[in-house]
Design a protein around this motif. Structure first.
Motif, mmCIF file in Angstrom:
data_model
loop_
_atom_site.group_PDB
_atom_site.id
_atom_site.type_symbol
_atom_site.label_atom_id
_atom_site.label_comp_id
_atom_site.label_asym_id
_atom_site.label_seq_id
_atom_site.Cartn_x
_atom_site.Cartn_y
_atom_site.Cartn_z
ATOM 1 N N THR A 1 0.836 -1.205 0.000
ATOM 2 C CA THR A 1 0.000 0.000 0.000
ATOM 3 C C THR A 1 0.869 1.252 0.000
ATOM 4 O O THR A 1 0.492 2.289 -0.562
ATOM 5 N N CYS B 1 0.530 3.975 -2.956
ATOM 6 C CA CYS B 1 0.273 5.386 -2.632
ATOM 7 C C CYS B 1 1.345 6.287 -3.253
ATOM 8 O O CYS B 1 1.046 7.362 -3.785
ATOM 9 N N SER C 1 -4.463 8.817 -1.262
ATOM 10 C CA SER C 1 -4.530 8.209 0.070
ATOM 11 C C SER C 1 -5.273 6.886 0.016
ATOM 12 O O SER C 1 -6.183 6.694 -0.799
ATOM 13 N N THR D 1 -2.695 5.086 4.610
ATOM 14 C CA THR D 1 -1.491 5.480 3.889
ATOM 15 C C THR D 1 -1.718 6.805 3.167
ATOM 16 O O THR D 1 -2.756 7.000 2.526
ATOM 17 N N TYR D 2 -0.730 7.712 3.267
ATOM 18 C CA TYR D 2 -0.890 9.058 2.717
ATOM 19 C C TYR D 2 0.356 9.452 1.920
ATOM 20 O O TYR D 2 1.490 9.159 2.335
ATOM 21 N N ALA E 1 5.874 8.699 0.972
ATOM 22 C CA ALA E 1 4.580 8.221 1.460
ATOM 23 C C ALA E 1 4.739 7.757 2.899
ATOM 24 O O ALA E 1 5.810 7.261 3.293
#
Length: 446
Positions: A50, A54, A60, A82-83, A94
């Motif tokens: 993830t 991302c 996100s 997750t951003y 990330a």
């Protein structure tokens, strides 16, 4: 923080890895920090981290469950938020905040196993042979989706173990697992049981949901699907295609969200050729087809399975049996096992019922009906000189049978000591003179 934090830069290299994350993933900071993420962790086929997703998309990802493996091949399951990290409109990294659900999931799974009656998981399928490991791997992949599965295997090969394991490894594990053997009831009853009935559909009919409705959001396992009549198979096919059912005597369709796993105990091609299975139903059910190998094709698993059953019945019978003798293992390897793993289990149970203080299952403990029909003639011949008679002829007088046993037993003990009369007599607990008399009487050369 009580959550794991993992940050990567634009190249996918870890730049932040906190203490909680080391606990979640059973790693050290040195194992991960300043290393490319893709070189440290492994993800199942067709899946990507993830964090990397991302990083590549700039979007996100919220509350996503992810299962992956660390560098020691330990499975980890987390729920991630997750951003992307932006600087001047450009993605420079990330960040992932992770919660551990592995232990929580295990506790929930154990409760579900007790609740829905599906007791087995992939960890409980015993075997190290390539034949069984390949099927387990295919079944694990099938558990990730909601596609129909057809399990093909002989009676006693372990089809239901795979069905329960697939259900318990799937996202439907929190839903019910409803099982029905289609050969157990006639079509007139099976139809109402599967699809339900409406009030007044026939004399005494009540409003009752069928198994499809009872399995909503879960899995419906139909065993021996080839025993259903062709008209009922056609109705089942329609339910699978339309994802809806109609109760007997009702006028409206009801939507269903159910995964179907079916089992068949004969080759599907032969079943179609003999009109036991509709071809179109086979194609619909067999999106994923698992062929469970018979025990005769994975005999290297027999010692593992036998020891498992010995331990099981040790606990049930309060016994201390340690295992099987070499001659019994050899005997088992010569047998074709038409009843597969179930036959082996019942054989071990039967043998332990015949034991008193012994700690090793020997040839003499095997049930008589098994010895009579086994094809292992060479091993039977080898034991003709053993101090027991595996299967005396029916109708033979007791005196004659006892004489044969005495001859066989004395012959065995004398051979054991290479003709040493004194040592043989000591084991038989008779005098040397008495043994010599019996040897002459029975025509045995010492």
């Amino acid at each position: 923080m009580n959550e794991g934090v993992h940050v990567i830069d634009a190249n996918g290299t870890t730049i932040v890895y906190n203490q909680k994350m080391t606990e979640l993933e059973s790693m050290t900071i040195q194992d991960v920090l300043h290393k490319p993420l893709s070189e440290v962790f492994a993800f199942p086929d067709g899946q990507e981290s993830t964090l990397l997703t991302c990083l590549h998309t700039g979007k996100s990802i919220r509350n996503t469950r992810q299962t992956y493996f660390n560098d020691k091949q330990k499975e980890i399951t987390t729920i991630n938020n997750t951003y992307p990290i932006m600087e001047n409109g450009k993605i420079v990294g990330a960040m992932e905040i992770a919660d551990d659900i592995t232990k929580m999931e295990r506790l929930i799974r154990e409760n579900l196993l007790e609740k829905n009656g599906s007791r087995y998981t992939f960890d409980q399928i015993i075997g190290s042979s390539g034949a069984i490991l390949d099927v387990i791997e295919s079944a694990k992949r099938a558990a990730r989706t909601s596609s129909s599965v057809l399990v093909v295997g002989e009676t006693g090969a372990g089809k239901e173990l795979f069905v329960q394991s697939i259900h318990n490894a799937s996202l439907r594990a929190s839903g019910p697992l409803i099982s029905q053997n289609c050969a157990a009831l006639p079509d007139s009853l099976i139809e109402g049981l599967l699809f339900g009935t409406a009030r007044g559909a026939f004399t005494g009919a009540i409003e009752r949901p069928g198994l499809f409705e009872q399995a909503e959001k879960g899995t419906l396992f139909l065993d021996e699907i080839n025993s259903l009549s062709m008209p009922l198979q056609a109705k089942l096919l329609r339910a699978l295609q339309e994802k809806s059912i109609r109760r007997i005597g009702d006028t409206k369709d009801r939507s269903i969200d159910v995964r179907i796993i079916a089992a068949i105990n004969e080759d599907p091609v032969e079943a179609i050729a003999h009109s036991h299975l509709r071809k179109d139903l086979y194609y619909r059910l067999g999106v994923v087809t698992l062929f469970i190998p018979p025990l005769r094709d994975r005999k290297e698993d027999i010692p593992l399975l036998a020891n498992h059953f010995v331990e099981k019945y040790n606990q049930l019978f309060q016994m201390e049996v340690r295992g099987l003798s070499d001659e019994v293992i050899k005997f088992f390897n010569e047998h074709d096992w038409p009843g597969n793993v179930r036959e082996l289990q019942h054989l071990i149970e039967g043998a332990m019922n015949l034991m008193i203080d012994e700690t090793i299952i020997g040839y003499e403990h095997l049930p008589l009906h098994f010895l009579r029909r086994t094809p292992a003639a060479a091993i039977i011949a080898e034991h003709e000189k053993q101090p027991f008679l595996p299967f005396p002829e029916e109708g033979k007088p007791l005196k004659e049978t006892m004489l044969e046993f005495e001859t066989s037993y004395i012959h065995h003990v004398v051979d054991k000591y290479n003709g040493n009369i004194s040592r043989a007599a000591k084991e038989l607990q008779i005098s040397r003179q008495s043994l010599q008399y019996r040897l002459r009487k029975l025509g045995i050369r010492g």
